[in-house]
Design an enzyme around this catalytic site. Structure first.
Site, PDB file in Angstrom:
ATOM      1  N   GLY A  66      35.717  37.398  -3.359  1.00  0.00           N
ATOM      2  CA  GLY A  66      36.127  36.009  -3.551  1.00  0.00           C
ATOM      3  C   GLY A  66      34.799  35.319  -3.720  1.00  0.00           C
ATOM      4  O   GLY A  66      33.620  35.365  -3.430  1.00  0.00           O
ATOM      5  N   GLY A 115      37.312  40.145  -1.708  1.00  0.00           N
ATOM      6  CA  GLY A 115      38.427  39.728  -2.346  1.00  0.00           C
ATOM      7  C   GLY A 115      39.053  40.852  -3.473  1.00  0.00           C
ATOM      8  O   GLY A 115      40.107  40.765  -3.672  1.00  0.00           O
ATOM      9  N   GLU A 138      31.209  41.935   4.522  1.00  0.00           N
ATOM     10  CA  GLU A 138      31.211  40.745   5.317  1.00  0.00           C
ATOM     11  C   GLU A 138      30.436  40.303   6.246  1.00  0.00           C
ATOM     12  O   GLU A 138      30.120  39.205   6.451  1.00  0.00           O
ATOM     13  CB  GLU A 138      32.773  40.188   5.607  1.00  0.00           C
ATOM     14  CG  GLU A 138      33.808  39.984   4.243  1.00  0.00           C
ATOM     15  CD  GLU A 138      34.183  41.302   3.605  1.00  0.00           C
ATOM     16  OE1 GLU A 138      34.730  41.069   2.353  1.00  0.00           O
ATOM     17  OE2 GLU A 138      33.854  42.277   4.080  1.00  0.00           O
ATOM     18  N   ASP A 146      38.286  40.518   5.493  1.00  0.00           N
ATOM     19  CA  ASP A 146      39.462  39.969   5.467  1.00  0.00           C
ATOM     20  C   ASP A 146      40.569  40.520   4.642  1.00  0.00           C
ATOM     21  O   ASP A 146      40.574  41.581   4.357  1.00  0.00           O
ATOM     22  CB  ASP A 146      39.412  38.378   5.293  1.00  0.00           C
ATOM     23  CG  ASP A 146      38.523  37.994   4.115  1.00  0.00           C
ATOM     24  OD1 ASP A 146      37.883  38.967   3.356  1.00  0.00           O
ATOM     25  OD2 ASP A 146      38.446  36.967   3.819  1.00  0.00           O
TER      26      ASP A 146
END
Length: 376
Positions: A66, A115, A138, A146
């Site tokens: 992301g 992402g 991350e 996530d």
């Protein structure tokens, strides 16, 4: 929303090929891209003439994650709630893909991180190739794996998911296939022929699609020093209850053999945000016992707590050090694992005490998660 050039679509009879098109940014997902992907996946599910979705990307990366630098920039301008729109849409897209009623085939050339993993791992077919690189980095950013990663990482063999999630280890295409992150491996030179064959297939039958992909696939040999050959050591160390216990077990292993890979593993964990490590480990452990929807709802709570920054500002510091200033010198706060109490970790898993905030509301879906049934 009008079509944008950040997401392209190619139509061929009963197949829609969706192409991520921000090659200079390694196809990092912007809010615009996530919104467009949601729109397309919803539309194609309702369209009886569409039987299959192919997801691929322009340039040398599938998707590097992301666009968190943009999210942080927006938060700095307008407050933490500005970031919730991006994550709620992204996680809803992940859930839609996980429960999609039509086959999604992701062609994973190049980098598949964060992402980008969320946009592909939940789909039915995940085709790795010679230059595929998977990672969930991350914890080095002050975040946690996530996009539903607590669901799919926790379902990898043994404690390989904990290893990948805590260290940010990079896996090549052969390792992705071996551990189940990829369903197939097709050599680069066969990828466009595979795509052509899928476009001509005129079927939504997953068994037929799997057989077509098999025709272009091989089982690649793992490298001699593949991390996947370390499953027993990973099992001994990453099965431990706490991050501190994991490091202690790794250091004991290292004292016996002075192994470069173990040294790298220890260093990778020690460089990461202590808060991120603790919430990541708990997230993956909880993911083992939860469905994909439960994982995404919980991860949304966690990411909102991270963005709010009440207990730690590590996400903003990690983005500063790695993405903005690029000095790679993150100053974590709290700075040590022992300063991150169980009580602090608990807070990340709780609903936010804010009248304008609410839990992620996922749409009602009838289909089983594709990931659980992807090995045909």
């Amino acid at each position: 929303m009008a079509p944008t050039n950040q997401v392209l679509v190619k139509e061929s009879s009963n197949v829609r090929t969706i192409i991520l098109n921000r090659p200079k940014q390694l196809n990092a997902l912007s809010l615009e891209m996530v919104s467009r992907l949601l729109e397309l996946f919803h539309a194609y599910e309702k369209d009886p003439s569409v039987k299959m979705i192919i997801l691929k990307a322009e340039g040398r990366a599938f998707c590097a994650g992301g666009d968190v630098a943009a999210v942080v920039n927006d938060i700095n301008k307008g407050g933490w709630k500005v970031g919730t729109d991006f994550f709620s849409k992204e996680f809803t897209l992940n859930y839609l893909m996980a429960t999609y009623t039509k086959p999604q085939v992701s062609l994973l050339r190049g980098i598949v991180m964060g992402g980008g993993a969320g946009a592909s791992m939940h789909g039915r077919f995940r085709v790795a190739t010679d230059n595929s690189v998977f990672a969930m980095p991350e914890t080095a950013l002050g975040l946690f794996p996530d996009v539903g990663a607590s669901y799919y990482l926790s379902r990898l063999p043994g404690f390989f998911g904990e290893y990948v999630g805590l260290t940010g280890a990079r896996l090549d295409g052969a390792e992705m296939l071996a551990c189940g992150l990829a369903t197939h491996f097709a050599p680069l030179e066969k990828l466009s022929s595979l795509e052509d064959a899928l476009c001509k297939a005129n079927t939504c039958d997953p068994i037929v699609i799997s057989n077509i992909i098999n025709e272009y696939s091989i089982t690649p040999k793992l490298k001699e020093k593949s991390q996947y050959f370390r499953l027993k050591t990973i099992e001994r160390c990453f099965s431990r209850r706490t991050v501190e216990d994991i490091i202690y077990a790794l250091e004991k292993e290292n004292a016996k053999s002075m192994d470069d890979w173990i040294s790298w593993t220890i260093q990778s964990i020690k460089k990461a945000s202590p808060t991120s490590l603790k919430i990541s480990l708990r997230s993956i452990r909880e993911g083992r016992l939860q469905g994909v929807g439960q994982c995404l709802i919980r991860e949304y709570r966690m990411v909102c707590n991270v963005m709010k920054g009440e207990f730690s500002r590590d996400f903003f510091e990690g983005c500063r050090a790695l993405l903005l200033d690029k000095d790679k010198n993150s100053k974590w706060e709290p700075s040590k694992l022992e300063l991150v109490s169980d009580n602090m970790v608990d807070h990340y898993f709780e609903a936010l005490n804010d009248k304008d905030w609410e839990d992620l509301k996922l749409p009602a879906r009838s289909n089983l998660p594709a990931y659980a049934i992807s090995k045909l």
